[in-house]
Each structure stands twice: as structure tokens, then as C-alpha cells.
Scaffold this active site. Structure first.
Site, PDB file in Angstrom:
ATOM      1  N   ILE A 205       0.930  -1.075  -0.131  1.00  0.00           N
ATOM      2  CA  ILE A 205       0.323   0.149  -0.386  1.00  0.00           C
ATOM      3  C   ILE A 205       0.649   1.581  -0.022  1.00  0.00           C
ATOM      4  O   ILE A 205       0.236   1.941  -0.826  1.00  0.00           O
ATOM      5  CB  ILE A 205      -0.952   0.062   0.967  1.00  0.00           C
ATOM      6  CG1 ILE A 205      -1.910  -1.314   1.126  1.00  0.00           C
ATOM      7  CG2 ILE A 205      -1.823   1.170   1.239  1.00  0.00           C
ATOM      8  CD1 ILE A 205      -2.539  -1.929   2.181  1.00  0.00           C
TER       9      ILE A 205
ATOM     10  N   ASP B 151      11.351   3.569   5.020  1.00  0.00           N
ATOM     11  CA  ASP B 151      11.227   2.618   4.954  1.00  0.00           C
ATOM     12  C   ASP B 151      11.869   1.610   5.697  1.00  0.00           C
ATOM     13  O   ASP B 151      13.370   2.419   4.798  1.00  0.00           O
ATOM     14  CB  ASP B 151      11.112   1.489   3.725  1.00  0.00           C
ATOM     15  CG  ASP B 151      10.007   0.010   3.856  1.00  0.00           C
ATOM     16  OD1 ASP B 151       8.351   0.113   3.070  1.00  0.00           O
ATOM     17  OD2 ASP B 151      10.318  -1.095   4.437  1.00  0.00           O
TER      18      ASP B 151
ATOM     19  N   ASP C  64      14.464   2.492  10.430  1.00  0.00           N
ATOM     20  CA  ASP C  64      13.180   1.451  10.804  1.00  0.00           C
ATOM     21  C   ASP C  64      12.886   2.200  12.694  1.00  0.00           C
ATOM     22  O   ASP C  64      13.575   2.729  13.543  1.00  0.00           O
ATOM     23  CB  ASP C  64      14.388  -0.002  12.127  1.00  0.00           C
ATOM     24  CG  ASP C  64      13.398  -0.601  12.977  1.00  0.00           C
ATOM     25  OD1 ASP C  64      12.589  -0.779  12.889  1.00  0.00           O
ATOM     26  OD2 ASP C  64      14.286  -1.706  13.460  1.00  0.00           O
ATOM     27  N   LEU C  65      11.495   1.789  12.366  1.00  0.00           N
ATOM     28  CA  LEU C  65      10.157   3.168  12.777  1.00  0.00           C
ATOM     29  C   LEU C  65      10.050   2.057  14.082  1.00  0.00           C
ATOM     30  O   LEU C  65       9.434   2.734  14.621  1.00  0.00           O
ATOM     31  CB  LEU C  65       9.456   3.220  12.226  1.00  0.00           C
ATOM     32  CG  LEU C  65       9.775   4.446  11.165  1.00  0.00           C
ATOM     33  CD1 LEU C  65       8.571   4.133   9.296  1.00  0.00           C
ATOM     34  CD2 LEU C  65      10.220   5.501  10.974  1.00  0.00           C
TER      35      LEU C  65
ATOM     36  N   TYR D 154      -2.007  -6.930  17.071  1.00  0.00           N
ATOM     37  CA  TYR D 154      -2.238  -6.359  15.733  1.00  0.00           C
ATOM     38  C   TYR D 154      -3.095  -5.394  15.939  1.00  0.00           C
ATOM     39  O   TYR D 154      -3.269  -4.477  15.952  1.00  0.00           O
ATOM     40  CB  TYR D 154      -2.383  -7.843  14.281  1.00  0.00           C
ATOM     41  CG  TYR D 154      -2.316  -6.472  13.798  1.00  0.00           C
ATOM     42  CD1 TYR D 154      -1.172  -6.436  12.740  1.00  0.00           C
ATOM     43  CD2 TYR D 154      -3.780  -6.301  12.548  1.00  0.00           C
ATOM     44  CE1 TYR D 154      -1.262  -5.330  11.634  1.00  0.00           C
ATOM     45  CE2 TYR D 154      -3.754  -5.578  11.610  1.00  0.00           C
ATOM     46  CZ  TYR D 154      -2.993  -5.130  11.344  1.00  0.00           C
ATOM     47  OH  TYR D 154      -3.169  -5.080  10.009  1.00  0.00           O
TER      48      TYR D 154
ATOM     49  N   LYS E 133      -3.962  -1.288  15.901  1.00  0.00           N
ATOM     50  CA  LYS E 133      -4.503  -0.998  15.102  1.00  0.00           C
ATOM     51  C   LYS E 133      -6.401  -0.352  15.567  1.00  0.00           C
ATOM     52  O   LYS E 133      -6.971   0.858  15.619  1.00  0.00           O
ATOM     53  CB  LYS E 133      -5.345  -1.565  13.984  1.00  0.00           C
ATOM     54  CG  LYS E 133      -4.051  -2.122  12.968  1.00  0.00           C
ATOM     55  CD  LYS E 133      -3.451  -0.904  12.286  1.00  0.00           C
ATOM     56  CE  LYS E 133      -1.937  -1.881  11.276  1.00  0.00           C
ATOM     57  NZ  LYS E 133      -1.285  -0.456  10.796  1.00  0.00           N
TER      58      LYS E 133
HETATM   59  P1  NAI Z   1       3.287  -5.014   2.637  1.00  0.00           P
HETATM   60  O1  NAI Z   1       4.147  -5.531   4.156  1.00  0.00           O
HETATM   61  O2  NAI Z   1       3.900  -4.714   1.763  1.00  0.00           O
HETATM   62  O3  NAI Z   1       4.573  -3.673   3.516  1.00  0.00           O
HETATM   63  C1  NAI Z   1       4.901  -2.874   4.640  1.00  0.00           C
HETATM   64  C2  NAI Z   1       5.879  -1.860   4.143  1.00  0.00           C
HETATM   65  O4  NAI Z   1       6.759  -1.665   6.050  1.00  0.00           O
HETATM   66  C3  NAI Z   1       7.100  -2.945   4.112  1.00  0.00           C
HETATM   67  O5  NAI Z   1       7.758  -2.197   3.405  1.00  0.00           O
HETATM   68  C4  NAI Z   1       8.483  -2.691   4.838  1.00  0.00           C
HETATM   69  O6  NAI Z   1       9.590  -3.153   4.836  1.00  0.00           O
HETATM   70  C5  NAI Z   1       8.124  -1.811   6.367  1.00  0.00           C
HETATM   71  N1  NAI Z   1       8.140  -2.214   6.987  1.00  0.00           N
HETATM   72  C6  NAI Z   1       8.029  -3.131   7.834  1.00  0.00           C
HETATM   73  N2  NAI Z   1       8.214  -2.776   9.759  1.00  0.00           N
HETATM   74  C7  NAI Z   1       8.949  -1.679   9.470  1.00  0.00           C
HETATM   75  C8  NAI Z   1       9.858  -0.556  10.404  1.00  0.00           C
HETATM   76  N3  NAI Z   1      10.550  -1.313  11.479  1.00  0.00           N
HETATM   77  N4  NAI Z   1      10.293   0.214   9.834  1.00  0.00           N
HETATM   78  C9  NAI Z   1      10.265   0.506   8.820  1.00  0.00           C
HETATM   79  N5  NAI Z   1       9.461   0.375   7.097  1.00  0.00           N
HETATM   80  C10 NAI Z   1       9.022  -0.869   8.073  1.00  0.00           C
HETATM   81  O7  NAI Z   1       2.243  -4.464   3.728  1.00  0.00           O
HETATM   82  P2  NAI Z   1       1.360  -2.753   3.009  1.00  0.00           P
HETATM   83  O8  NAI Z   1       0.182  -4.305   2.946  1.00  0.00           O
HETATM   84  O9  NAI Z   1       1.075  -2.873   2.229  1.00  0.00           O
HETATM   85  O10 NAI Z   1       0.555  -2.877   4.884  1.00  0.00           O
HETATM   86  C11 NAI Z   1       0.655  -1.657   4.811  1.00  0.00           C
HETATM   87  C12 NAI Z   1      -0.735  -0.937   6.161  1.00  0.00           C
HETATM   88  O11 NAI Z   1      -1.772  -1.428   5.753  1.00  0.00           O
HETATM   89  C13 NAI Z   1       0.121  -1.519   7.380  1.00  0.00           C
HETATM   90  O12 NAI Z   1       0.232  -0.850   8.670  1.00  0.00           O
HETATM   91  C14 NAI Z   1      -0.289  -2.799   7.563  1.00  0.00           C
HETATM   92  O13 NAI Z   1      -1.431  -3.535   9.527  1.00  0.00           O
HETATM   93  C15 NAI Z   1      -2.385  -2.023   7.198  1.00  0.00           C
HETATM   94  N6  NAI Z   1      -3.071  -3.318   6.491  1.00  0.00           N
HETATM   95  C16 NAI Z   1      -2.987  -3.542   5.958  1.00  0.00           C
HETATM   96  C17 NAI Z   1      -4.113  -4.887   5.284  1.00  0.00           C
HETATM   97  C18 NAI Z   1      -3.322  -5.606   4.241  1.00  0.00           C
HETATM   98  O14 NAI Z   1      -4.881  -6.796   4.284  1.00  0.00           O
HETATM   99  N7  NAI Z   1      -2.270  -5.689   3.162  1.00  0.00           N
HETATM  100  C19 NAI Z   1      -5.093  -4.677   5.569  1.00  0.00           C
HETATM  101  C20 NAI Z   1      -5.281  -3.560   6.771  1.00  0.00           C
HETATM  102  C21 NAI Z   1      -3.937  -2.561   6.739  1.00  0.00           C
END
Ligand code: NAI
Length: 272
Positions: free
Chosen positions: A27, A46, A61-62, A168, A172
Site C-alpha cells: 500500500i 522504510d 527502522d521505525l 495487531y 490498530k
Molecule cells: P507490506 O508488507 O507490503 O508493506 C509494509 C511496509 O512496511 C514494508 O515495506 C516494510 O518494509 C515496512 N516496514 C515494516 N517494518 C518496518 C519498520 N520497522 N520500519 C520501517 N518500515 C517498516 O504490507 P501492506 O499491506 O502494504 O501494509 C501497509 C499497512 O496497511 C500496514 O500498516 C498494515 O497493517 C495495513 N493493513 C494492511 C492490510 C492488508 O491486508 N494488506 C489490511 C489492513 C491494514
């Protein structure tokens, strides 16, 4: 763009500097792409290095307070938008889930407020998983005073572990509550905050939800016609970052193919 000019769709973010966390994947990556397309200068953040769709990239690293503080130092002044999208599933240790999804997000946001331009927009990526936030008000209040380097005692007190994905869900729930609580915090500067809550979205994190949330995710996929895609979510974030949504404050926008309405109707006995 000249004052008084109505921007066309492709120009709604022209002249804006927008920080997107989680810009390397899913996203966040699609949001960075769309914001760039709409004319913004995107600063990506990221833990995974990726220069896709960003003007500048900051590797950070957040989950780490000192790293967040250092990031705040190096990011420029005049930020018009902050999309807090980085997040992790409860396949990671529960403490880590809270650090990335909640405590780190809040620290980065509060740190950046002085660097934001008047009229800036903050968008927090929450989740359908946070829908029942009202049941967690005591824990949410207590979380406001937690040191992100030492959340252990708080988590123990409120039973926040990875069991059934509670870490989790809580991260949220608290994020949605925090968004609403801050509806007018920076109103004198026109800075506003909103949240977007997706249902299941096809990104690399989805199999991790399947793994950790088990039967709950099976229920979701059984009643849905399809999962969402990053392309379903990013336009909502871009809209909230744009001046078109200037009077939307402290709101959580479910973007979930109808899942939250389905849940609310069922809970309150509104059958079809
Ligand atoms: P994704 O795994 O594709 O992207 C998450 C990004 O966050 C990755 O690029 C990762 O490297 C980065 N990240 C993780 N830990 C980190 C850290 N410690 N420091 C900096 N960056 C870090 O996942 P997605 O689906 O794009 O998730 C984006 C957001 O949407 C998240 O907050 C997730 O909880 C939320 N979300 C996702 C859903 C889904 O089904 N994919 C549903 C509802 C919410």
C-alpha cells in the site's frame, strides 16, 4: 499552482511534499506512486531500501526510538503530508508489532509536527482489525504513557500478546482512537489527522495475516467477493492528503469492500 485555480485530478498534490512510510512495498509503494503521479514530491521511509516512486528515500527502522528521532532531524521543513503506512503483522514479536504500528508511528508524527507546513494532512493506516476499539478504552488510555523502549509491563497488564492476533488488533484500535482524539489538536495551524482502515489487501503481508489470524481470516475470505488491492486503498489516502478533504478531521474511513458495515449490521441485528 496559482491561488484560486481548481486543480485537475492529476494535479491535486502539486507543490506538496509528502512523507510516505512503508514506501518500499504494498500500500505504501502504491501510495508513493500515486502521490508522485498527482504532482507531489514524495519522501519515502522504510526499513527496506527502495527508490521506486520517491524523490528521496530515507532508510529507517521505525521500531527504534533513537532512529525515529534521527529521522525527524534529517527530514526537511515544510512537510505538507505524512502517510503513516509502515506496519507489520503478528508473525513478528508482539512488542515489535506495538512499536512499529503504534508507538513508533506516534513518535514520528509528533516529532514531525514542528516541521509541518500549516494546513498539513496526516493519514494513519489502521485496519478493519481496529473496528472494536471502544472495547479497549482502558488499555488505550494506559498506552498513552508507555515508554516505547519498555512496553513490557503495559502489555502484561492488559494481556497484549500475539494470541489470536491481539497485538495487531490493539495496535490498530489504539491508532483509530488516537486519530479521533487528535481531531483538533493542531487546528490553529490547520493540521489535521485521519485514518484509513482497509480490509484484507493483496500485499506481501496478507499471507502473514492468514498464518496468524487463522479461522478469523477464513471467515473474512468466505464472505468477501474479492480481496482489496493497493490500488483500492491508495486513492483514498491521496484524497485525504489533498486539500479536497480539508474539512475531514479525526475520521476513520473503512475501505474494505463492505466488511465493516457487514459486521456492524450483524452486531446490531440489522439483517438484510
Ligand atoms: P507490506 O508488507 O507490503 O508493506 C509494509 C511496509 O512496511 C514494508 O515495506 C516494510 O518494509 C515496512 N516496514 C515494516 N517494518 C518496518 C519498520 N520497522 N520500519 C520501517 N518500515 C517498516 O504490507 P501492506 O499491506 O502494504 O501494509 C501497509 C499497512 O496497511 C500496514 O500498516 C498494515 O497493517 C495495513 N493493513 C494492511 C492490510 C492488508 O491486508 N494488506 C489490511 C489492513 C491494514
Amino acid at each position: 499552482m496559482a491561488a484560486g485555480t481548481i486543480p485537475r485530478g492529476s494535479e491535486v498534490l502539486t507543490g506538496k511534499t509528502i512523507v510516505v512510510t512503508g514506501s518500499a512495498s504494498g500500500i505504501g509503494k502504491e501510495t508513493a506512486r500515486l502521490c508522485t503521479k498527482y504532482g507531489a514530491t514524495v519522501l519515502g521511509v522504510d526499513v527496506t531500501k527502495s527508490f521506486d516512486h520517491v524523490e528521496e528515500f530515507y532508510r529507517a527502522d521505525l521500531s527504534d526510538a533513537a532512529t525515529i528521532d534521527a529521522l525527524v532531524e534529517v527530514l526537511p521543513d515544510g512537510i505538507d503530508g505524512l502517510a503513516n503506512i509502515a506496519g507489520i503483522a503478528p508473525t513478528h514479536p508482539a512488542e515489535m508489532v506495538l512499536k512499529v504500528n503504534l508507538f513508533g508511528l506516534k513518535r514520528l508524527t509528533l516529532g514531525l509536527i514542528p516541521k509541518m507546513a500549516d494546513g498539513a494532512s496526516i493519514v494513519n493506516l489502521a485496519s478493519l482489525a481496529g473496528l472494536r476499539w471502544a472495547k479497549s478504552v482502558d488499555a488505550i488510555r494506559a498506552s498513552e504513557h508507555v515508554d516505547m523502549d519498555a512496553p513490557g509491563a503495559f502489555m502484561e497488564r492488559f494481556g497484549i500478546t500475539n494470541e489470536r492476533g491481539r497485538s495487531y488488533d490493539f495496535s490498530k484500535e489504539a491508532l483509530i482512537a488516537w486519530t479521533m482524539q487528535n481531531r483538533w489538536t493542531w487546528r490553529d495551524r490547520g493540521i489535521r489527522m485521519n485514518a484509513v482502515s482497509p480490509g484484507p489487501v493483496e500485499t506481501p503481508i496478507l499471507p502473514e495475516f492468514m498464518e496468524t489470524l487463522g479461522p478469523r481470516m477464513d471467515d473474512v475470505t468466505r464472505i468477501m467477493d474479492r480481496n482489496g488491492t493497493p490500488e483500492d486503498i491508495a486513492p483514498v489516502i491521496a484524497f485525504l492528503l489533498s486539500d479536497q478533504s480539508a474539512w475531514i478531521r479525526g475520521t476513520n474511513i473503512p475501505t474494505d469492500g463492505g466488511m465493516s458495515s457487514n459486521h456492524l449490521c450483524a452486531t446490531h441485528g440489522l439483517t438484510d
